[in-house]
Design a protein around this motif. Structure first.
Motif, PDB file in Angstrom:
ATOM      1  N   HIS A 200     111.089  21.953  45.367  1.00 34.65           N
ATOM      2  CA  HIS A 200     109.936  22.178  46.235  1.00 34.65           C
ATOM      3  C   HIS A 200     108.672  21.710  45.526  1.00 34.65           C
ATOM      4  O   HIS A 200     108.507  21.915  44.316  1.00 34.65           O
ATOM      5  N   LEU A 201     107.777  21.077  46.282  1.00 32.50           N
ATOM      6  CA  LEU A 201     106.571  20.470  45.708  1.00 32.50           C
ATOM      7  C   LEU A 201     105.314  20.998  46.396  1.00 32.50           C
ATOM      8  O   LEU A 201     104.563  20.246  47.031  1.00 32.50           O
ATOM      9  N   PRO A 202     105.057  22.300  46.278  1.00 32.79           N
ATOM     10  CA  PRO A 202     103.860  22.869  46.901  1.00 32.79           C
ATOM     11  C   PRO A 202     102.622  22.658  46.044  1.00 32.79           C
ATOM     12  O   PRO A 202     102.704  22.193  44.891  1.00 32.79           O
ATOM     13  N   THR A 203     101.481  23.010  46.598  1.00 35.80           N
ATOM     14  CA  THR A 203     100.249  23.074  45.824  1.00 35.80           C
ATOM     15  C   THR A 203      99.802  24.531  45.742  1.00 35.80           C
ATOM     16  O   THR A 203     100.265  25.376  46.501  1.00 35.80           O
ATOM     17  N   MET A 204      98.932  24.824  44.816  1.00 36.05           N
ATOM     18  CA  MET A 204      98.434  26.190  44.621  1.00 36.05           C
ATOM     19  C   MET A 204      97.262  26.423  45.573  1.00 36.05           C
ATOM     20  O   MET A 204      96.186  25.851  45.384  1.00 36.05           O
ATOM     21  N   LYS A 205      97.489  27.255  46.581  1.00 33.39           N
ATOM     22  CA  LYS A 205      96.446  27.449  47.586  1.00 33.39           C
ATOM     23  C   LYS A 205      96.642  28.749  48.348  1.00 33.39           C
ATOM     24  O   LYS A 205      97.700  29.373  48.301  1.00 33.39           O
ATOM     25  N   CYS A 206      95.599  29.121  49.073  1.00 37.14           N
ATOM     26  CA  CYS A 206      95.631  30.309  49.925  1.00 37.14           C
ATOM     27  C   CYS A 206      96.229  29.959  51.284  1.00 37.14           C
ATOM     28  O   CYS A 206      96.308  28.794  51.678  1.00 37.14           O
ATOM     29  N   HIS A 207      96.592  31.009  52.016  1.00 37.90           N
ATOM     30  CA  HIS A 207      97.149  30.836  53.359  1.00 37.90           C
ATOM     31  C   HIS A 207      96.693  32.002  54.230  1.00 37.90           C
ATOM     32  O   HIS A 207      96.743  33.154  53.807  1.00 37.90           O
ATOM     33  N   ILE A 208      96.274  31.687  55.452  1.00 35.52           N
ATOM     34  CA  ILE A 208      95.693  32.716  56.312  1.00 35.52           C
ATOM     35  C   ILE A 208      96.690  33.788  56.721  1.00 35.52           C
ATOM     36  O   ILE A 208      96.286  34.915  57.056  1.00 35.52           O
ATOM     37  N   TYR A 209      97.984  33.488  56.702  1.00 34.00           N
ATOM     38  CA  TYR A 209      98.981  34.476  57.131  1.00 34.00           C
ATOM     39  C   TYR A 209      99.759  35.102  55.985  1.00 34.00           C
ATOM     40  O   TYR A 209     100.340  36.174  56.150  1.00 34.00           O
ATOM     41  N   THR A 210      99.805  34.444  54.832  1.00 33.68           N
ATOM     42  CA  THR A 210     100.608  34.967  53.723  1.00 33.68           C
ATOM     43  C   THR A 210      99.797  35.163  52.436  1.00 33.68           C
ATOM     44  O   THR A 210     100.381  35.409  51.388  1.00 33.68           O
ATOM     45  N   THR A 211      98.488  35.089  52.520  1.00 27.63           N
ATOM     46  CA  THR A 211      97.562  35.215  51.385  1.00 27.63           C
ATOM     47  C   THR A 211      97.660  34.007  50.456  1.00 27.63           C
ATOM     48  O   THR A 211      96.674  33.318  50.219  1.00 27.63           O
ATOM     49  N   THR A 212      98.841  33.776  49.888  1.00 26.09           N
ATOM     50  CA  THR A 212      99.067  32.560  49.113  1.00 26.09           C
ATOM     51  C   THR A 212     100.277  31.846  49.686  1.00 26.09           C
ATOM     52  O   THR A 212     101.093  32.439  50.389  1.00 26.09           O
ATOM     53  N   THR A 213     100.391  30.571  49.383  1.00 18.92           N
ATOM     54  CA  THR A 213     101.557  29.804  49.813  1.00 18.92           C
ATOM     55  C   THR A 213     102.014  28.937  48.655  1.00 18.92           C
ATOM     56  O   THR A 213     101.197  28.426  47.892  1.00 18.92           O
ATOM     57  N   GLY A 214     103.322  28.814  48.509  1.00 18.78           N
ATOM     58  CA  GLY A 214     103.836  28.057  47.381  1.00 18.78           C
ATOM     59  C   GLY A 214     105.275  27.661  47.575  1.00 18.78           C
ATOM     60  O   GLY A 214     105.652  27.118  48.624  1.00 18.78           O
ATOM     61  N   ALA A 215     106.113  27.968  46.588  1.00 20.33           N
ATOM     62  CA  ALA A 215     107.500  27.521  46.605  1.00 20.33           C
ATOM     63  C   ALA A 215     108.298  28.162  47.733  1.00 20.33           C
ATOM     64  O   ALA A 215     109.056  27.490  48.436  1.00 20.33           O
ATOM     65  N   MET A 216     108.170  29.468  47.901  1.00 21.53           N
ATOM     66  CA  MET A 216     108.945  30.143  48.946  1.00 21.53           C
ATOM     67  C   MET A 216     108.540  29.663  50.338  1.00 21.53           C
ATOM     68  O   MET A 216     109.379  29.442  51.200  1.00 21.53           O
ATOM     69  N   LYS A 217     107.266  29.487  50.566  1.00 18.47           N
ATOM     70  CA  LYS A 217     106.789  29.057  51.887  1.00 18.47           C
ATOM     71  C   LYS A 217     107.204  27.622  52.178  1.00 18.47           C
ATOM     72  O   LYS A 217     107.355  27.232  53.345  1.00 18.47           O
ATOM     73  N   ASN A 218     107.425  26.818  51.137  1.00 17.00           N
ATOM     74  CA  ASN A 218     107.763  25.417  51.353  1.00 17.00           C
ATOM     75  C   ASN A 218     109.104  25.238  52.059  1.00 17.00           C
ATOM     76  O   ASN A 218     109.345  24.219  52.700  1.00 17.00           O
ATOM     77  N   ALA A 219     109.983  26.241  51.952  1.00 21.44           N
ATOM     78  CA  ALA A 219     111.272  26.163  52.649  1.00 21.44           C
ATOM     79  C   ALA A 219     111.129  26.376  54.151  1.00 21.44           C
ATOM     80  O   ALA A 219     112.030  26.036  54.921  1.00 21.44           O
TER      81      ALA A 219
END
Length: 360
Positions: free
Chosen positions: A151-170
């Motif tokens: 998974h190739l996410p970036t380090m950032k916030c997300h309006i529904y999950t606070t942060t988004t990263g490796a788990m959200k990339n799936a």
């Protein structure tokens, strides 16, 4: 048992070599099976090139160079689309195509039948949400089975999950274009998807770009923050927890991280994570998600008093009203009046913007 998360401080001059060192100390060779094909699951949160919103070209290039150096020969990129993003457009605007062409990496699309088919799958694990959201059955892309995934996410916030990263990339790779059905149960859905990944993949790894991190109401309308960091881990929960900590959040206050930790899918508690490479203890970032027009509407529809009407709004042709509204707000209004100015300023003033310009 402690999980390992590698973190390195990097620069635009050294980032490609730093990515090679990063994945080495994160034990990629002991995580992925070299005999299997490795999927690069890039992240296109927005087809427009908002700094920090999408996988960066140097993140792609550094990861590909590392894979080749360590003997991974079969490398394929897989992209997905959502109701509000156009992947082939984003692939070009974000310069993925330049990197994939340079290294002769084939690109497959999980929404095109010639590349892969969606098949019925009955998870072995007990699920929290997906089987209720999709009572007709869970369908997955057949191509993902038996392969490594990075998974190739970036380090950032997300309006529904606070942060988004490796788990959200799936979320994009394993769910089809009806994935928006899951937004009201987004944290539980991410936990379910991690369970499924552990069942179907030969190995799971994450390489996160934090060279420019995204503060504010992400994953699109972000405020770029230069942080000069890159992260990698075989533990999807742990890398998201460390990224959350760097941004100034308590990882165990973020539901998807906490639930995954409680279910033994990875380590979300920092005391159970070994951070190697760069000492993050002195970082003082205080990111905050905040709101935009889209998040306020989403809160009403996904989590607020209109939640009980979401089947009417999102499982009927009425959904196209919201798709059009999102495109008008994000692509026509926010990008043209704010995002584009931020992007141009970043290209002029940030070393990462100048590195961006050097790609093609």
């Amino acid at each position: 048992m402690k999980s390992k998360v590698a973190v390195l401080k990097t620069s635009a001059e050294t980032v490609l070599n730093d990515y090679i060192e990063l994945v080495k100390i994160a034990d990629i060779e002991n995580t992925l099976d070299k005999k299997c094909t490795t999927i690069l699951k890039d992240n296109i949160s927005w087809h427009l090139p908002m700094p920090s919103a999408n996988t960066t070209p140097w993140q792609l290039e550094g990861t590909i160079q590392a894979l080749k150096k360590f003997g991974f020969q079969q490398i394929v990129a897989v992209e997905n689309k959502t109701v509000v993003t156009r992947p082939k457009h984003g692939e070009k605007l974000n310069k993925f195509d330049i990197v994939y062409s340079k290294y002769k990496i084939p690109v497959l699309y999980n929404f095109e039948e010639r590349d892969m088919k969606w098949i019925d799958y009955k998870p072995k694990s007990q699920l929290r949400a997906l089987d209720k959201i999709f009572p007709e059955g869970i369908r997955l892309p057949d191509y993902f089975f038996g392969k490594n995934i990075i998974h190739l996410p970036t380090m950032k916030c997300h309006i529904y999950t606070t942060t988004t990263g490796a788990m959200k990339n799936a979320f994009g790779g394993l769910l089809n274009t009806k994935r928006h059905y899951a937004h009201s149960w987004i944290h539980e859905t991410l936990v379910d998807l991690l369970k499924i990944q552990k069942e179907i993949h030969s190995g799971i790894f994450a390489v996160m770009d934090g060279t420019t991190a995204g503060n504010g109401p992400g994953p699109r309308t972000l405020k770029p923050v230069r942080t000069d960091l890159i992260l990698a881990s075989s533990d999807q929960v742990a890398i998201d927890a460390v990224a959350a900590k760097i941004m100034g959040f308590d990882p165990m206050q973020i539901d998807y991280i906490r639930i995954a930790d409680e279910e033994g899918l990875g380590n979300g508690k920092l005391e159970n994570i070994e951070i190697v490479g760069y000492d993050i203890s002195n970082l003082k970032y205080k990111f905050a998600v905040g709101d935009n027009l889209a998040s306020r509407v989403g809160d009403l529809l996904w989590f607020g008093p209109l939640k009980r009407l979401q089947k009417l709004f999102f499982r009927t042709p009425l959904v196209y009203i919201f798709v059009l509204a999102s495109e008008i707000y994000h692509d026509k209004f926010w990008w043209n009046f704010k995002g584009k100015k931020v992007f141009e300023e970043w290209k002029k003033t940030s070393p990462w913007g100048r590195l961006w310009e050097s790609y093609g």
